[in-house]
Design a protein around this motif. Sequence first.
Motif, PDB file in Angstrom:
ATOM      1  N   ARG A  39       0.823  -1.203   0.000  1.00  0.00           N
ATOM      2  CA  ARG A  39       0.000   0.000   0.000  1.00  0.00           C
ATOM      3  C   ARG A  39       0.863   1.261   0.000  1.00  0.00           C
ATOM      4  O   ARG A  39       0.579   2.234  -0.688  1.00  0.00           O
ATOM      5  CB  ARG A  39      -0.908   0.023   1.240  1.00  0.00           C
ATOM      6  N   LEU A  40       1.903   1.195   0.818  1.00  0.00           N
ATOM      7  CA  LEU A  40       2.744   2.391   0.987  1.00  0.00           C
ATOM      8  C   LEU A  40       3.726   2.584  -0.167  1.00  0.00           C
ATOM      9  O   LEU A  40       4.105   3.721  -0.478  1.00  0.00           O
ATOM     10  CB  LEU A  40       3.541   2.307   2.287  1.00  0.00           C
TER      11      LEU A  40
ATOM     12  N   ALA B 231       3.087   5.206  -2.769  1.00  0.00           N
ATOM     13  CA  ALA B 231       3.129   6.553  -2.179  1.00  0.00           C
ATOM     14  C   ALA B 231       4.574   7.007  -1.976  1.00  0.00           C
ATOM     15  O   ALA B 231       4.949   8.137  -2.297  1.00  0.00           O
ATOM     16  CB  ALA B 231       2.365   6.572  -0.866  1.00  0.00           C
ATOM     17  N   VAL B 232       5.380   6.096  -1.437  1.00  0.00           N
ATOM     18  CA  VAL B 232       6.793   6.441  -1.205  1.00  0.00           C
ATOM     19  C   VAL B 232       7.502   6.702  -2.519  1.00  0.00           C
ATOM     20  O   VAL B 232       8.285   7.652  -2.656  1.00  0.00           O
ATOM     21  CB  VAL B 232       7.494   5.287  -0.424  1.00  0.00           C
TER      22      VAL B 232
ATOM     23  N   VAL C 159       6.666  10.100  -3.746  1.00  0.00           N
ATOM     24  CA  VAL C 159       7.425  11.133  -3.036  1.00  0.00           C
ATOM     25  C   VAL C 159       8.836  11.238  -3.589  1.00  0.00           C
ATOM     26  O   VAL C 159       9.366  12.331  -3.810  1.00  0.00           O
ATOM     27  CB  VAL C 159       7.465  10.837  -1.517  1.00  0.00           C
TER      28      VAL C 159
ATOM     29  N   LEU D  18       8.835  13.042  -6.805  1.00  0.00           N
ATOM     30  CA  LEU D  18       8.667  14.478  -6.581  1.00  0.00           C
ATOM     31  C   LEU D  18       9.994  15.127  -6.208  1.00  0.00           C
ATOM     32  O   LEU D  18      10.345  16.194  -6.691  1.00  0.00           O
ATOM     33  CB  LEU D  18       7.670  14.720  -5.433  1.00  0.00           C
TER      34      LEU D  18
ATOM     35  N   ASN E 188      -3.113   0.038   7.413  1.00  0.00           N
ATOM     36  CA  ASN E 188      -2.434   0.439   6.171  1.00  0.00           C
ATOM     37  C   ASN E 188      -2.960   1.767   5.679  1.00  0.00           C
ATOM     38  O   ASN E 188      -2.214   2.685   5.356  1.00  0.00           O
ATOM     39  CB  ASN E 188      -2.660  -0.611   5.079  1.00  0.00           C
TER      40      ASN E 188
ATOM     41  N   TRP F 146      -1.702   4.707   7.620  1.00  0.00           N
ATOM     42  CA  TRP F 146      -0.346   5.170   7.284  1.00  0.00           C
ATOM     43  C   TRP F 146      -0.317   5.894   5.947  1.00  0.00           C
ATOM     44  O   TRP F 146       0.439   6.858   5.758  1.00  0.00           O
ATOM     45  CB  TRP F 146       0.632   3.992   7.277  1.00  0.00           C
ATOM     46  N   VAL F 147      -1.099   5.445   4.999  1.00  0.00           N
ATOM     47  CA  VAL F 147      -1.155   6.129   3.707  1.00  0.00           C
ATOM     48  C   VAL F 147      -1.680   7.542   3.892  1.00  0.00           C
ATOM     49  O   VAL F 147      -1.162   8.500   3.326  1.00  0.00           O
ATOM     50  CB  VAL F 147      -2.033   5.349   2.695  1.00  0.00           C
TER      51      VAL F 147
ATOM     52  N   LEU G 255       0.959   9.703   5.409  1.00  0.00           N
ATOM     53  CA  LEU G 255       1.959  10.068   4.403  1.00  0.00           C
ATOM     54  C   LEU G 255       1.420  11.167   3.490  1.00  0.00           C
ATOM     55  O   LEU G 255       2.101  12.148   3.182  1.00  0.00           O
ATOM     56  CB  LEU G 255       2.347   8.831   3.581  1.00  0.00           C
TER      57      LEU G 255
ATOM     58  N   LEU H 269       2.883  14.886   2.969  1.00  0.00           N
ATOM     59  CA  LEU H 269       3.207  15.415   1.642  1.00  0.00           C
ATOM     60  C   LEU H 269       2.524  16.757   1.409  1.00  0.00           C
ATOM     61  O   LEU H 269       3.115  17.706   0.903  1.00  0.00           O
ATOM     62  CB  LEU H 269       2.761  14.434   0.556  1.00  0.00           C
TER      63      LEU H 269
END
Lengths: 340, 122
Positions: free
Chosen positions: A7-8, A11-12, A15, A18, B4, B7-8, B11, B15
């Motif tokens: 899931r993360l 997103a990471v 980033v 970016l 989960n 945490w998203v 984040l 951001l």
Amino acid sequence: MSRLLRRLGPAVLFVCLLLTGCRPAPIQQDSQFTAMDTFIHLTAYGTEAPSALDRVRDDILYLESLLNVTDETSEVYAINHRQTNTVALSSDVADLLSLSLGLARETQGCFDPTVYPVVRTWGFTTGDYHRPTPTELAGLLPLVGYRNAALAGQSLTLKEGMQLDFGGIAKGWAGDRAAQSLRANGITSAILRLGGNIQTIGTKPDGTPWKVGIQDPEGGQTLATVSVADLAVVTSGSYQRHFTLDGQDYHHLIDPETGCPADSGLISVTIVGPSGARCDALSTALFVMGLDRGGQFWQEHRDFEAVFLSKDGTITITPGLEGNFTLTRDFSSRVVEVLK
Amino acid sequence: MKSNQFWVWILAALLLLCSLWAALLPLLGKAGAAAEIRQDGMLLRTVALDKPQEFTVDSPNGGSNTVCVRDGRICVSAATCPDQVCVRQGWVGSSGTPIVCLPNGLVIQIKGGEQDIDAAAG
């Protein structure tokens, strides 16, 4: 755990993508010191800048030790206090003299590195201001004349009593040498301020041109700006160095023909061009020539741009500056004419 | 599943905050103009230009310069030097034009605030 990562993960990754857009600003390095009777402020960008600017500072100090007309240990002082009229020059002084004599010929003596006997008597290099009498001038003028300087390689022969002074070209020449040295050391963005002699390398780090202000003769305000890249901007003005005696004002831009401050109807001339030395010498020469003759000189050469500020308040610019000569707000009502 | 997403969201919120910070920073960070007063290359003092003041700087050679600040600008109103170049410079309000008194070793430069020129010819 692996579900969390799945899931993360995107997103990471996002980033990280970016952050790749972030670029650190190029490092600015400044060097400030006094030399050549003026305040010098050099700015260069890049990792090579600190060592590159150190080399430039050393060169400027070295040139000062060669050229300072009042320093008893300088080469120019030795030339001016010579025992015989044929002297051996260092290669640097020979180069500068060769350049200066060429500019004297080109400007028919309106810039002349041999005008020192007169300039010295007026007191502009010593601060001991004095208005020469007509008799004094009559004795000094025969000592002035670039035609009486014979340079063959590094051997110079002068007429008895002739003296040299590179004050009208030294800063511009130092700027050219500095720019060449910086470029050779990988600098692509720099601005060099040798007093009011400005030399630029490239553009600013963000790609925009350098904005150079032209001073209002009445005070320290900026009259107008020009935007330049890889060009020098040099101004000669009657307000830069002058003294008052018995209510009369005398400035330092001596007309080599009369031995007196040039009375050409101008207050200042600014020259914009690729060579600092040429801009420096031409700013003096065109001040002495005046607007008409100076404008004619520009028409015959067209390898520089010019701004003439006249005593009557008129501002005249060469066509290449049209669109690049911006009056500041306080001076927006001033008339600007363009030379044909 | 719920943790989960939590945490998203964290984040994403981070951001967003970072982006806002980056966007606002240029607007928030504009410090008022100040003038650096240097004597023979050494920084003597930094003077804010937002309130009027007057002070004298003495030089090691026995000379002095009187410095005035008013309306975001600075000038040398009096000096002991022979040519008075620093006094004739008048009021200076932006970086790019220093006030220099060579005989007394004084250099005044404005930092921050509006940078309308990179250098002054003349």
